[in-house]
Design an enzyme around this catalytic site. Structure first.
Site, PDB file in Angstrom:
ATOM      1  N   GLU A 396     -22.017 -33.642   1.386  1.00 16.00           N
ATOM      2  CA  GLU A 396     -21.446 -33.608   0.046  1.00 16.00           C
ATOM      3  C   GLU A 396     -21.660 -32.205  -0.543  1.00 16.00           C
ATOM      4  O   GLU A 396     -22.707 -31.598  -0.343  1.00 16.00           O
ATOM      5  CB  GLU A 396     -22.168 -34.650  -0.820  1.00 16.00           C
ATOM      6  CG  GLU A 396     -21.744 -34.681  -2.276  1.00 16.00           C
ATOM      7  CD  GLU A 396     -22.642 -35.596  -3.110  1.00 16.00           C
ATOM      8  OE1 GLU A 396     -22.148 -36.192  -4.082  1.00 16.00           O
ATOM      9  OE2 GLU A 396     -23.846 -35.709  -2.775  1.00 16.00           O
ATOM     10  N   LYS A 456     -15.201 -40.159  -4.328  1.00 16.08           N
ATOM     11  CA  LYS A 456     -16.395 -40.959  -4.605  1.00 16.08           C
ATOM     12  C   LYS A 456     -16.102 -41.957  -5.729  1.00 16.08           C
ATOM     13  O   LYS A 456     -15.638 -41.583  -6.805  1.00 16.08           O
ATOM     14  CB  LYS A 456     -17.547 -40.025  -4.988  1.00 16.08           C
ATOM     15  CG  LYS A 456     -18.899 -40.709  -5.145  1.00 16.08           C
ATOM     16  CD  LYS A 456     -19.982 -39.669  -5.420  1.00 16.08           C
ATOM     17  CE  LYS A 456     -21.362 -40.297  -5.529  1.00 16.08           C
ATOM     18  NZ  LYS A 456     -22.415 -39.282  -5.774  1.00 16.08           N
ATOM     19  N   CYS A 506     -23.333 -40.269  -0.741  1.00 16.29           N
ATOM     20  CA  CYS A 506     -24.646 -40.131  -1.373  1.00 16.29           C
ATOM     21  C   CYS A 506     -25.087 -41.377  -2.138  1.00 16.29           C
ATOM     22  O   CYS A 506     -25.474 -42.389  -1.556  1.00 16.29           O
ATOM     23  CB  CYS A 506     -24.631 -38.893  -2.274  1.00 16.29           C
ATOM     24  SG  CYS A 506     -26.279 -38.333  -2.798  1.00 16.29           S
TER      25      CYS A 506
END
Length: 636
Positions: A396, A456, A506
């Site tokens: 990321e 995301k 994440c």
């Protein structure tokens, strides 16, 4: 012949009388409570002999009774019972009437005695006052136990591999809250939550100071306190460990959704990346895994309480509590053979890139393009490898500038992809077509360039976006350092050289539904690109790695973990780590991973286990409430 038992005969003036209550002890029929009651009324040492009103008593000046002779004579037993029978209404203490008692080979003579009323019983045996030490223990031991249980829970979490501390922590907490009122349970739960979450979440204050860290820890501890109030309430129910463990899952389900989309960090399951309970994740996901751990701990508390109460081990209650303690362990062992690392659709040779960052903290990407250059440089090393990877995954934020609008960034990424001859999953911060900022994974093909994207979906509050920014600015100006990202709205699986890679960016790894969506969408391998440079060398990266290991078992998939600054890893489907890196070093991991297409039971049933456990917890709370209402009505 057994020794004779003398019966004392107090004498007042010229008269003699006898009270024979100790005869029950002679024939072996006394109890602790009745003994205390008899001593309070009849013991010559503690109560003065009563004065008498006119009554005729059949008495014996001095009587010696052999216990075996009395117990063997039916008539003697009959008169003994009659002598101990309570007095009829209006009579005094059982003495204001004729008492006839026959004793073998003895002749009773009639005398007249004068007594006075004994309406007021003799003085009770004084109860010893509770010592100051006992009072202090009663007041302070439960709070200390609650804090200790929280600290044990923290110690059970990575980077320590002490998963077995979690059941012990819940056993200690169960002993502290058992039988308490809900209000006391709330207070003890708050102490437990603070002992657990304040150290666990310390990484949140690494670069922004203690205020956000402590505010988050206290907020989450209040949720734990709310659940503990319910746990204390259901400990009065039969089989209380079952209900209490389910109430804990109710609390975790609430924390995972509220407020601001929830914060599941610290779920019990995420402290079990290894150990006997882990295989249960493949059956019921993190809710069942957490339930098993908590049930084992609470059942251990019930076992300890029962053993102390009955002072023996061969007891029905002891056996039941022991069975309940062992059941989750046995279940985990039974499910273990179903956890497999076997490839179902061949294997893929993958490269996990950790390019490192120029500095730690929120300013890790302050120098333009430096983070990107680090990852390009590390990837170019693969160009000279004898066997090149089938695919490459970057972390990321590995491109700290938008490659769509910056030709130099575009050129660098394209150069790396062509040199390796493999597609790259690139993490970048981009401006979407609608002008919004996105945290995006880009599938970069060595021939066609950027293609499919995944935005995301589960954004981190107070980091990637700032809820109530103007309000929180009152407390800290750091709120303006938070981003203004917009979430994506759908799962996406990248086709990387024939391998289905499911990105889970994440923070998303903490959320059950986000990971499950990617597997259901066709991911054969999961990738969790992350950027932990913000949190320095804290324990955060190890805590997140533990989540990834649990997800591997839950869905039966290999998991790739590329992190900008470490720890990066390749995780097998059984949760074990095949390879990993250090922190704040540039490194590359190359491994063969199995491509799997089957779905675990946990993936198939989705949120059903959590819903069932929440229903059990709610049912336990409802039952306890109904019992409490009935008890109050009876008391009224």
């Amino acid at each position: 012949m057994p020794p004779l038992v003398p019966v004392p005969v107090p004498v007042a003036k010229s008269c003699t009388y006898v009270v024979v209550t100790d005869l029950v002890a002679a024939v072996g029929a006394s109890s602790d409570s009745s003994s205390r009651r008899r001593r309070a009324v009849t013991s010559p040492a503690r109560a003065p002999a009563p004065t008498v009103t006119a009554a005729k008593l059949k008495v014996l000046p001095t009587v010696a009774v052999a216990p075996t002779e009395v117990s063997a004579n039916p008539r003697s037993r009959t008169h003994a019972r009659a002598a101990l029978r309570p007095a009829p209404p209006g009579r005094v203490g059982g003495l204001d009437h004729h008492v006839r008692m026959s004793v073998p080979r003895r002749r009773l003579r009639e005398v007249t005695a004068t007594t006075t009323s004994t309406d007021v019983p003799g003085p009770q045996e004084p109860q010893p006052e509770r010592s100051v030490r006992d009072k202090l223990l009663r007041r302070f031991v439960p709070p200390v136990a609650a804090v200790a249980s929280g600290l044990l829970m923290y110690a059970a979490f990575p980077p320590r591999e002490l998963w077995w501390l979690a059941p012990i922590a819940f056993a200690l907490f169960g002993l502290a809250v058992h039988g308490r009122r809900a209000r006391a349970g709330f207070g003890l739960g708050l102490l437990m939550g603070l002992g657990f979450l304040v150290p666990l979440l310390s990484w949140t204050g690494v670069d922004v100071g203690p205020l956000p860290w402590l505010a988050l820890a206290v907020t989450e501890a209040l949720f734990v306190a709310l659940g503990a109030a319910g746990i204390a309430f259901v400990t009065r129910l039969p089989g209380w460990p079952l209900w209490a463990a389910a109430v804990w899952i109710v609390d975790e389900a609430l924390r995972a959704r509220f407020p601001f989309g929830g914060f599941p960090w610290g779920k019990v399951a995420f402290g079990q990346p290894s150990g006997v309970f882990l295989p249960l994740a493949s059956i019921g996901g993190t809710p069942l895994l957490g339930f098993a751990v908590v049930l084992c701990g609470f059942a251990l508390a019930a076992l300890a309480r029962r053993v102390v109460a009955v002072k023996r081990v061969w007891d029905r209650g002891v056996i039941a509590a022991a069975a309940l303690t062992a059941a989750p362990v046995i279940a985990g062992a039974a499910v273990l053979p179903t956890v497999s690392n076997e490839a179902e659709n061949g294997t893929a040779r993958v490269a996990v890139i950790q390019g490192n960052v120029p500095r730690m903290g929120l300013d890790f990407n302050a120098q333009r393009r430096e983070v990107l250059d680090y990852h390009v440089r590390e990837t170019m090393k693969l160009a000279d490898a004898e066997v090149k990877p089938d695919l490459v995954v970057w972390p990321e934020n590995s491109s700290d500038i938008d490659p769509y609008v910056n030709p130099d960034a575009y050129a660098e990424i394209d150069k790396a992809a062509k040199a390796v001859g493999a597609p790259i999953s690139v993490g970048a911060v981009v401006t979407a077509e609608d002008g919004t900022t996105r945290n995006r994974q880009i599938l970069w093909d060595p021939e066609t360039g950027p293609g499919a994207v995944y935005d995301k979906r589960q954004l981190q509050p107070f980091g990637e976006y700032m809820p109530y920014r103007s309000f929180f600015r009152i407390f800290s100006e750091d709120v303006d350092r938070a981003g203004s990202f917009v979430p994506g709205d759908k799962p996406v699986v990248f086709d990387m050289a024939g391998t289905g890679i499911g990105p889970v960016t994440c923070y998303e790894a903490a959320f059950d539904g986000v990971v499950r969506d990617q597997v259901e969408a066709g991911a054969e391998v999961l990738s969790v690109p992350s950027n932990n440079a913000t949190f320095g060398r804290s324990q955060m990266t190890y805590q997140q790695l533990a989540m990834d290991r649990v997800r591997a078992v839950e869905h039966g998939r290999a998991v790739l973990v590329p992190v900008t600054s470490g720890v990066s890893a390749v995780i097998r489907p059984d949760g074990s780590i095949a390879q990993d890196t250090g922190m704040f070093v540039a490194d590359t991991l190359v491994a063969e991973v199995p491509k799997r297409t089957s779905l675990t039971v946990a993936t198939r049933v989705g949120a059903l286990p959590e819903a069932l456990l929440v229903a059990v917890g709610a049912g336990g709370l409802g039952w306890a409430l109904a019992r409490s209402v009935r008890a109050r009505r009876r008391a009224a």
